[in-house]
Structure formats: C-alpha cells, structure tokens
Design a protein around this motif. Structure first.
Motif, PDB file in Angstrom:
ATOM      1  N   CYS A 204       0.848  -0.896   0.015  1.00  0.00           N
ATOM      2  CA  CYS A 204      -0.050   0.117   0.057  1.00  0.00           C
ATOM      3  C   CYS A 204       0.858   1.254  -0.048  1.00  0.00           C
ATOM      4  N   PRO A 205       1.468   1.818  -1.101  1.00  0.00           N
ATOM      5  CA  PRO A 205       2.300   2.816  -1.315  1.00  0.00           C
ATOM      6  C   PRO A 205       1.840   3.913  -0.900  1.00  0.00           C
ATOM      7  N   ASP A 260     -10.227   0.641  19.573  1.00  0.00           N
ATOM      8  CA  ASP A 260      -9.947   0.032  18.362  1.00  0.00           C
ATOM      9  C   ASP A 260     -10.108   0.669  17.027  1.00  0.00           C
ATOM     10  N   TRP A 261      -9.014   0.849  16.223  1.00  0.00           N
ATOM     11  CA  TRP A 261      -9.042   1.708  14.975  1.00  0.00           C
ATOM     12  C   TRP A 261      -9.123   0.624  14.120  1.00  0.00           C
ATOM     13  N   ILE A 262     -10.018   1.074  13.040  1.00  0.00           N
ATOM     14  CA  ILE A 262     -10.006   0.093  11.964  1.00  0.00           C
ATOM     15  C   ILE A 262      -9.611   1.061  10.818  1.00  0.00           C
ATOM     16  N   ILE A 263      -8.518   0.778  10.099  1.00  0.00           N
ATOM     17  CA  ILE A 263      -7.663   1.427   9.096  1.00  0.00           C
ATOM     18  C   ILE A 263      -8.054   0.467   7.764  1.00  0.00           C
ATOM     19  N   ASP A 264      -7.942   1.453   6.444  1.00  0.00           N
ATOM     20  CA  ASP A 264      -8.212   0.729   5.275  1.00  0.00           C
ATOM     21  C   ASP A 264      -6.336   0.740   4.732  1.00  0.00           C
ATOM     22  N   ARG A 265      -6.169  -0.445   4.338  1.00  0.00           N
ATOM     23  CA  ARG A 265      -4.799  -0.538   3.798  1.00  0.00           C
ATOM     24  C   ARG A 265      -5.101  -1.028   2.475  1.00  0.00           C
ATOM     25  N   CYS A 266      -5.342   0.168   1.630  1.00  0.00           N
ATOM     26  CA  CYS A 266      -5.586  -0.071   0.074  1.00  0.00           C
ATOM     27  C   CYS A 266      -6.414  -1.136  -0.051  1.00  0.00           C
TER      28      CYS A 266
END
Length: 316
Positions: A204-205, A260-266
């Motif tokens: 995920c650049p 709790d943190w939900i991130i989006d990795r591309c």
C-alpha cells in the motif's frame, strides 16, 4: 542620249520580272502547315487527375476520439458513504489564519437548528472554545483529515456519559489542557500505527487511512489482562517470583482506556488495538499516556507481523 535611255530601262524590266516571278515550290511559304498532332496519351497533360484516396481507417484522423474513461468504482469519488456525518461539518469550526476570526453561524441550513454538540449546556459555568483542530490522520473515502472535537463538544460528551461538574472539578483552562492531551494521544497512536504499516509499504504505497474507531474502556484486551494478572499473582516460591520479575520488568496496571481503530490498507481492513496506561504528563508536549499499539490477532497476517516485531525487539 540613246545610251542614257537604255541604261534606265534595263533595271526597271528586271525589277518587274522579280515581282511577277513566283517563288519556287520548295520554298517554305508554299508548303502547307503540318496538321496539329496531339501529344501522346502518356503525356502528363492528358492524364486524368488521380482520384483522391482517403487515408486508411487506422489513421488517427479517422479514429473517433477515445471516450473519457471514468474512474474505477473503487475510487473514493464513487463511494456513497463518505464517513461520519458530523465530520462533514467539522471544517466549519476549524481555525485557519484567514478564517480564525470570522464568526460562524451555528444554524444548520438543512433543519435551521443549532448542532447539539456545539451548544453550551444549560448549567455550564463558563464559556468554552468551539474551535476544532484538524489532525494529521487521513479520513477514509475523503480528501480531508479527521477533525478533533472542540472544548464544548468534549464537555457535552462527558455530560452524556454521566459526568457532572462541581466547582472544584474543572476550570476553563483545564478543558483546554484536556483537549491538547486528547489530541496528542491520538496523534501518537496514529504514529505508532504507521510504524506497523511501514512493513506493508510495498503493498500500500499510498499509506493507510482511518475508517472508523470505537472506545472499549472496560473491554480489556487479553494482553492487558495477562500483564495485569502476571503482576499480581502471588507466588510463595522466591525463585519463581525472581524469574517473573526478570521476565516482566515493566509491571502494568489495567489500562484506563482502550480504543479499536479500523484502518484501510488500500482496500483491506485492518484492526488495531490501543491500550492507554497512566503516565507522567509532559507539560511541554502534553503527552500523558503510555500507549500499547498493535494489530489485533484476527488474521494470519497480523499474527506474522506481531511475531516479526517481537523478534526484532528481542534481537536488537
């Protein structure tokens, strides 16, 4: 005298003879003009002009202009849900050099009502700032960043959770410090997440974005419970106590908060657990908490990441 007459008539007769005598037939003037012969057929002037041949179909001028390609459906502009609704109006309260002094209206044009989270409480003892600070945390499906709550919003949130103000509790300056500590803790948590995400820079650049988060203050993680349990288990054997002391040099109490943190990795959702432990407040940078940030053990990739980081910490 007769001699002079003969000398005059001789040239006259010769001149007349010259006039009356016809030129010989071989003279060019007696020859008929040759018939006009048209130039041969292969002469360029007799060739019909070549028919105009159109350029081949593959020629650029015959190709229709390419249709403008629409962005792929996974692009943020095609997403229907831009995120929490309250974040859409958050920038109305963000101070900037040009707009910081402008008076903002609290009236929402959609319902002509003031937003409840920026409305002072009825028994509020002092005025609180409504300016909101923009974070460095990118918000998913948006070109904006997450925006922190104002002092007034934080006050109202504490009231909703059952807190009630008393004269010896908080002052206006205390609320200012609380907001600064709150924002600093979140910035610190995001920087810790970025350290973990650096292992996936090739995948995920563009970097991760934060989709959503939630508080679980009383839902202690297994890691927090284990640390707390190992620090409070009574052992009668001095050797075991000494080994545990060596193994757990840092003994933790239970964290006072958990997020709790939900991130989006591309395109891929990854959940991170953040445990907040009490610490000494740094009045220079408003750091107050000791953070334990790590990916939740809910996928093989997260397990592998935690194993690698554990090895690096022990081998460094």
């Amino acid at each position: 005298m007769g001699a002079s007459l003969s000398s005059v008539s001789a040239p006259t007769v010769w001149a007349e003879a010259m006039i009356s005598a016809a030129p010989p037939p071989g003279c060019p003037m007696h020859q008929e003009a040759p018939p006009k012969v048209p130039p041969p057929a292969e002469c360029p002037m007799h060739r019909a002009p070549p028919a105009e041949v159109p350029p081949p179909a593959e020629c650029p001028m015959h190709q229709a202009p390419p249709a403008e390609a629409s962005p792929p459906p996974e692009c943020p502009m095609h997403k229907a849900d831009p995120g929490p609704a309250h974040q859409e109006r958050a920038y109305e309260f963000v101070a900037c050099p040009m707009k910081g002094s402008e008076e903002k209206s609290d009236i929402d044009p959609s319902n002509m009502m003031p937003p409840p989270n920026q409305t002072p409480a009825p028994d509020q003892p002092f005025d609180l700032d409504r300016i909101r600070e923009e974070s460095t945390i990118p918000r998913h499906d948006s070109g904006n960043k997450w925006v922190y709550p104002s002092e007034q919003m934080f006050w109202n949130a504490m009231l909703r959770k059952g807190w009630r103000w008393r004269e010896d509790d908080l002052g206006a300056q205390d609320m200012t410090n609380i907001i600064k500590i709150h924002n600093t803790n979140n910035e610190q948590a995001w920087q810790e997440i970025l350290k973990w995400e650096a292992m996936h820079a090739g995948e995920c650049p563009c970097g991760p974005t934060l989709k959503r988060f939630g508080g679980k203050a009383k839902d202690f993680s297994p890691r927090a419970r284990m640390r707390h349990w190992m620090g409070h288990v009574p052992f009668n054997t001095p050797v075991i106590n000494f080994l545990l002391f060596l193994l757990f040099l840092i003994r933790y109490e239970l964290p006072f908060d958990r997020h709790d943190w939900i991130i989006d990795r591309c395109g891929r959702e990854v959940r991170y657990i953040i445990d907040y432990y009490d610490g000494e407040i740094n009045r220079e940078n408003y750091r107050f908490s000791t953070l334990d940030v790590r990916p939740a053990v809910d996928s093989l990739g997260a397990v592998w990441d935690r194993m690698k980081v554990t090895w690096w910490r022990w081998s460094s």
